[in-house]
Design a protein around this motif. Structure first.
Motif, PDB file in Angstrom:
ATOM      1  N   LEU A 265      -1.696  -4.619  -6.028  1.00 40.17           N
ATOM      2  CA  LEU A 265      -2.504  -3.580  -5.890  1.00 40.17           C
ATOM      3  C   LEU A 265      -2.892  -3.277  -4.311  1.00 40.17           C
ATOM      4  O   LEU A 265      -2.821  -2.179  -3.800  1.00 40.17           O
ATOM      5  CB  LEU A 265      -3.640  -3.774  -6.812  1.00 40.17           C
ATOM      6  CG  LEU A 265      -4.750  -2.697  -6.607  1.00 40.17           C
ATOM      7  CD1 LEU A 265      -4.212  -1.405  -7.132  1.00 40.17           C
ATOM      8  CD2 LEU A 265      -6.151  -2.990  -7.553  1.00 40.17           C
ATOM      9  N   ARG A 266      -3.356  -4.355  -3.593  1.00 44.72           N
ATOM     10  CA  ARG A 266      -3.449  -4.111  -2.301  1.00 44.72           C
ATOM     11  C   ARG A 266      -2.325  -3.858  -1.208  1.00 44.72           C
ATOM     12  O   ARG A 266      -2.548  -3.287  -0.315  1.00 44.72           O
ATOM     13  CB  ARG A 266      -4.312  -5.433  -1.835  1.00 44.72           C
ATOM     14  CG  ARG A 266      -5.608  -5.603  -2.351  1.00 44.72           C
ATOM     15  CD  ARG A 266      -6.230  -6.823  -2.115  1.00 44.72           C
ATOM     16  NE  ARG A 266      -7.691  -6.945  -2.817  1.00 44.72           N
ATOM     17  CZ  ARG A 266      -8.530  -7.828  -2.942  1.00 44.72           C
ATOM     18  NH1 ARG A 266      -8.110  -8.974  -2.259  1.00 44.72           N
ATOM     19  NH2 ARG A 266      -9.613  -7.587  -3.290  1.00 44.72           N
ATOM     20  N   LEU A 267      -1.329  -4.391  -1.757  1.00 41.61           N
ATOM     21  CA  LEU A 267      -0.053  -3.844  -0.966  1.00 41.61           C
ATOM     22  C   LEU A 267       0.504  -2.396  -1.302  1.00 41.61           C
ATOM     23  O   LEU A 267       1.077  -1.603  -0.345  1.00 41.61           O
ATOM     24  CB  LEU A 267       1.317  -4.569  -1.188  1.00 41.61           C
ATOM     25  CG  LEU A 267       1.229  -6.238  -0.753  1.00 41.61           C
ATOM     26  CD1 LEU A 267       2.350  -6.908  -1.323  1.00 41.61           C
ATOM     27  CD2 LEU A 267       1.437  -5.990   0.808  1.00 41.61           C
ATOM     28  N   LEU A 268       0.016  -1.904  -2.478  1.00 45.64           N
ATOM     29  CA  LEU A 268      -0.069  -0.471  -2.667  1.00 45.64           C
ATOM     30  C   LEU A 268      -0.663   0.391  -1.684  1.00 45.64           C
ATOM     31  O   LEU A 268      -0.250   1.535  -1.578  1.00 45.64           O
ATOM     32  CB  LEU A 268      -0.152  -0.283  -4.151  1.00 45.64           C
ATOM     33  CG  LEU A 268       0.599  -0.859  -5.171  1.00 45.64           C
ATOM     34  CD1 LEU A 268       0.240  -0.582  -6.657  1.00 45.64           C
ATOM     35  CD2 LEU A 268       1.927   0.093  -5.235  1.00 45.64           C
ATOM     36  N   TYR A 269      -1.933  -0.268  -1.452  1.00 42.91           N
ATOM     37  CA  TYR A 269      -2.865   0.547  -0.375  1.00 42.91           C
ATOM     38  C   TYR A 269      -1.941   0.708   0.889  1.00 42.91           C
ATOM     39  O   TYR A 269      -2.211   1.602   1.671  1.00 42.91           O
ATOM     40  CB  TYR A 269      -4.008  -0.288  -0.123  1.00 42.91           C
ATOM     41  CG  TYR A 269      -4.825  -0.475  -1.288  1.00 42.91           C
ATOM     42  CD1 TYR A 269      -4.845   0.397  -2.445  1.00 42.91           C
ATOM     43  CD2 TYR A 269      -5.847  -1.621  -1.324  1.00 42.91           C
ATOM     44  CE1 TYR A 269      -5.731  -0.094  -3.647  1.00 42.91           C
ATOM     45  CE2 TYR A 269      -6.743  -1.676  -2.524  1.00 42.91           C
ATOM     46  CZ  TYR A 269      -6.627  -1.289  -3.658  1.00 42.91           C
ATOM     47  OH  TYR A 269      -7.378  -1.339  -4.551  1.00 42.91           O
ATOM     48  N   GLU A 288      -0.494   2.334 -15.151  1.00 50.50           N
ATOM     49  CA  GLU A 288      -1.265   3.754 -15.670  1.00 50.50           C
ATOM     50  C   GLU A 288      -2.388   4.022 -14.680  1.00 50.50           C
ATOM     51  O   GLU A 288      -2.578   5.075 -14.193  1.00 50.50           O
ATOM     52  CB  GLU A 288      -1.929   3.487 -16.794  1.00 50.50           C
ATOM     53  CG  GLU A 288      -0.763   3.419 -17.907  1.00 50.50           C
ATOM     54  CD  GLU A 288      -1.154   2.928 -19.380  1.00 50.50           C
ATOM     55  OE1 GLU A 288      -2.647   2.619 -19.552  1.00 50.50           O
ATOM     56  OE2 GLU A 288      -0.761   2.883 -20.150  1.00 50.50           O
ATOM     57  N   THR A 289      -3.289   3.209 -13.935  1.00 54.26           N
ATOM     58  CA  THR A 289      -4.271   3.459 -13.100  1.00 54.26           C
ATOM     59  C   THR A 289      -3.738   3.830 -11.770  1.00 54.26           C
ATOM     60  O   THR A 289      -4.418   4.922 -11.115  1.00 54.26           O
ATOM     61  CB  THR A 289      -5.026   2.012 -12.820  1.00 54.26           C
ATOM     62  OG1 THR A 289      -5.360   1.798 -14.047  1.00 54.26           O
ATOM     63  CG2 THR A 289      -6.446   2.515 -12.085  1.00 54.26           C
ATOM     64  N   HIS A 572     -10.980  -5.528 -10.685  1.00 54.53           N
ATOM     65  CA  HIS A 572     -11.028  -6.478 -11.613  1.00 54.53           C
ATOM     66  C   HIS A 572     -10.756  -5.765 -13.046  1.00 54.53           C
ATOM     67  O   HIS A 572     -10.040  -6.163 -13.833  1.00 54.53           O
ATOM     68  CB  HIS A 572     -12.489  -7.105 -11.702  1.00 54.53           C
ATOM     69  CG  HIS A 572     -12.572  -8.202 -12.886  1.00 54.53           C
ATOM     70  ND1 HIS A 572     -12.029  -9.373 -12.691  1.00 54.53           N
ATOM     71  CD2 HIS A 572     -13.098  -8.014 -14.036  1.00 54.53           C
ATOM     72  CE1 HIS A 572     -12.174 -10.174 -14.069  1.00 54.53           C
ATOM     73  NE2 HIS A 572     -12.769  -9.294 -14.621  1.00 54.53           N
ATOM     74  N   GLN A 573     -11.478  -4.590 -13.207  1.00 56.88           N
ATOM     75  CA  GLN A 573     -10.997  -3.953 -14.411  1.00 56.88           C
ATOM     76  C   GLN A 573      -9.544  -3.616 -14.381  1.00 56.88           C
ATOM     77  O   GLN A 573      -9.011  -3.345 -15.889  1.00 56.88           O
ATOM     78  CB  GLN A 573     -11.787  -2.614 -14.555  1.00 56.88           C
ATOM     79  CG  GLN A 573     -13.436  -3.002 -14.560  1.00 56.88           C
ATOM     80  CD  GLN A 573     -14.449  -1.512 -15.025  1.00 56.88           C
ATOM     81  OE1 GLN A 573     -13.678  -0.583 -15.239  1.00 56.88           O
ATOM     82  NE2 GLN A 573     -15.316  -1.620 -14.640  1.00 56.88           N
ATOM     83  N   VAL A 574      -8.996  -3.173 -13.454  1.00 65.48           N
ATOM     84  CA  VAL A 574      -7.558  -2.894 -13.706  1.00 65.48           C
ATOM     85  C   VAL A 574      -6.633  -4.208 -13.929  1.00 65.48           C
ATOM     86  O   VAL A 574      -5.514  -3.942 -14.602  1.00 65.48           O
ATOM     87  CB  VAL A 574      -7.070  -2.176 -12.407  1.00 65.48           C
ATOM     88  CG1 VAL A 574      -5.693  -1.836 -12.193  1.00 65.48           C
ATOM     89  CG2 VAL A 574      -7.781  -0.854 -12.193  1.00 65.48           C
TER      90      VAL A 574
END
Length: 593
Positions: A265-269, A288-289, A572-574
């Motif tokens: 997720l942080r690499l997607l940033y 999805e998120t 966390h929710q993701v």
């Protein structure tokens, strides 16, 4: 002792505050010679007047992780290059004049002056080449305590700590109020005790640097978590290492998938393109998120046509598709093709494309591609015994129990910044075929010379993939050549002993400059410790680590940091897959947030 008292504000609410200073101001304070008495305690401030000649990365870490309440404020003001060059010239002239005067008078050389002259000359050379800049930097400390006696003890400890770092901490005598306000988040330096820093020294003062990691930092650094020993942060850039691969080893339930999703997720940033082979459908919420692509291979209504032709991968694309189709058919049959069957199958594949008007001309590649049923039809009409036999054995994939994946044109193309290939719905009988399709789609993206960009390929629960011959070959090939394609491979597995016992597993580990070890099982800790050269203390840490805690091992033996992965509530929710937490986060309509 001098004292002053400030009256309490009539409106102390945030809405009535005129500025940030009003919010931070106490209701009353007493100004002493070198300390302040506040309503809830007292404090004393210090200005750093002397620094060591050289500093290393994270040299402020001992101050930032002081166990008591210590405010550390670093004020930075850039010096214009012209002014910096003029000051350096004057400083060089003074130092050289002093050295010449000592020599003419027959006095011994002043080594401090010589060292300062060398530093000034080096700085001047760096500025002239544009390799750095100069900054005026002020470092200030404020120690807090509940009473004067405790404050005296804390002051002595902080000054001793500063002295161990070769820092000269001078109290702000008769300027206690100015010292305190200088360490508040107001951006105001009322003391102005400055020292000139160059770019490298200032970068080493950056507070978000772990002193345990000496690896270079690039432009795609990711926050892994908090250093469990010093409470500093651990930031790591896998794309700045010798290779971009990583391996994540942990026992079941230690948080390996959670950590991997957090890094992805942080690499997607950072603009990194991510592809995931997901055996347990754990990455659906992440896809999805973030607006990624989720392909549930084997699910009802999901089709994936292996005959699709990309239009941007060279003049031999059709030939490469034909060769891959032969490999795919062999996987469907469950055995290698007979030598006599290969030419028959090759002719049938090209005939299936030709029947749709597709040939070696790239202009025809945009036309609808044939389906597996078209290949079976061409094999059946070939009248060759081998072709007829292959057509009969492919019947389950065309009109039988396994037709769902090949019954129609591709429903969802594997394109986008995040592509997740979920294998949970694939029956065991066709799992090897689905894995081969996913690996082929990923490799086509990674190896495409017309579209170079940083990419990450995540293989979760890699032990399942390694059971398949094609999956094992893919891992080996990608581990060896990913760096050449600006890509990284992340292998996640809970069977550390099995991974390290195989030649393939050892090759993957040897070609991974980033190694993440989370909690280990006692049965595997000996093999893990020997493979990664762990000390007895590190092995003990991995045996007792909490969920999410682990050891980051870089490419060099000196790059090691024990950390605890941290995430924001939104992240966390993701990425969580805890059923109890997912139930608590329902939005009221039956769908998890």
């Amino acid at each position: 002792m001098a004292g002053a008292t400030a009256p309490p504000s009539e409106d102390t609410s945030e809405a009535g505050a005129a500025n940030l200073g009003d919010l931070l101001a106490p209701s009353a304070l007493r100004i002493n010679v070198s300390s302040l008495d506040l309503p809830e305690g007292c404090c004393a401030s210090f200005a750093i007047a002397g620094y060591p000649r050289e500093v290393g990365a994270g040299w402020l870490e001992p101050l930032l992780t002081y166990p008591g309440r210590l405010d550390v404020s670093l004020h930075v003001e850039p010096i214009p290059p012209i002014a910096a060059a003029q000051r350096l010239r004057r400083q060089l002239a003074r130092l050289e004049s002093s050295a010449r005067a000592n020599a003419e008078a027959g006095r011994l050389a002043d080594f401090n002056v010589e060292a300062a002259a060398d530093d000034a000359a080096e700085l001047a050379s760096s500025l002239a080449r544009g390799h750095g800049r100069l900054f005026r930097v002020g470092l200030y400390l404020t120690v807090h305590a509940l009473d004067a006696e405790e404050l005296d003890a804390e002051v002595q400890q902080v000054r001793g700590l500063a002295g161990s770092l070769l820092l000269d901490a001078q109290p702000t005598t008769f300027r206690a109020l100015q010292g305190w306000t200088t360490t508040l988040p107001l951006g105001t330096d009322a003391i102005r005790q400055r020292r000139t820093f160059d770019t490298q020294a200032l970068a080493a003062s950056f507070p978000f640097a772990s002193p345990d990691l000496n690896a270079p930092a690039g432009s795609t650094g990711v926050l892994y978590g908090v250093n469990v020993a010093s409470s500093g942060v651990v930031v790591w850039d896998r794309f700045a290492q010798d290779n971009h691969n990583s391996v994540v080893l942990a026992r079941s339930g230690a948080g390996k998938s959670y950590f991997t999703k957090l890094e992805a997720l942080r690499l997607l940033y950072q603009g990194v393109e991510v592809s995931v082979i997901d055996p347990e459908d754990e990455y659906r919420a992440l896809a999805e998120t973030t607006g990624g692509t989720h392909l549930a291979l084997g699910a009802k209504g999901v089709a994936f046509n292996p005959f699709d032709l990309p239009t941007d991968q060279g003049d031999d694309t059709l030939i490469r598709r034909a060769l891959f189709t032969q490999t795919l058919v062999a996987a469907m049959l469950g055995e290698p093709l007979k030598p006599s069957a290969r030419p028959v199958l090759d002719r049938a594949i090209l005939a299936a494309y030709a029947a749709k008007g597709i040939n070696i001309d790239p202009a025809t590649w945009t036309r609808p591609a044939p389906l597996l049923a078209d290949l079976v039809e061409q094999l059946a009409i070939s009248s060759h015994p081998d072709g007829v036999e292959i057509a009969d054995r492919l019947a389950p994939y065309v009109s039988g129990s396994y037709k769902e994946l090949f019954a129609q044109a591709t429903t969802t193309r594997p394109d986008g910044h995040l592509v997740v290939f979920s294998l949970r719905d694939l029956p065991e009988e066709v799992k090897s075929v689905g894995v081969l399709l996913a690996l082929d789609a990923i490799w086509r993206k990674v190896a495409n010379p017309a579209d170079r960009r940083p990419r990450l390929v995540i293989v979760d629960e890699a032990w399942m993939l390694m059971k398949e011959a094609e999956g094992a070959r893919f891992l080996y090939r990608l581990a060896k050549s990913a760096r050449k394609h600006w890509a990284g491979l992340t292998v996640v597995t809970q069977d550390a002993a099995d991974l390290l016992a195989s030649d393939l597993g050892r090759a993957v580990v040897a070609n991974s400059a980033t190694q993440i070890l989370l909690r280990q099982a006692p049965q595997a800790i000996t093999a893990v410790g020997e493979a990664f050269g762990l000390s007895e203390g590190e092995c003990a840490f991995l045996l007792s680590a909490e969920r999410g805690e682990g050891l980051l091992c870089g490419g060099n033996a000196s790059d090691r940091a024990a950390f605890a992965a941290i995430s924001s509530p939104e992240e966390h929710q993701v990425i969580t897959t805890n059923p109890a937490e997912l139930l608590d986060h329902h939005d009221g309509e039956g769908d998890p947030l």
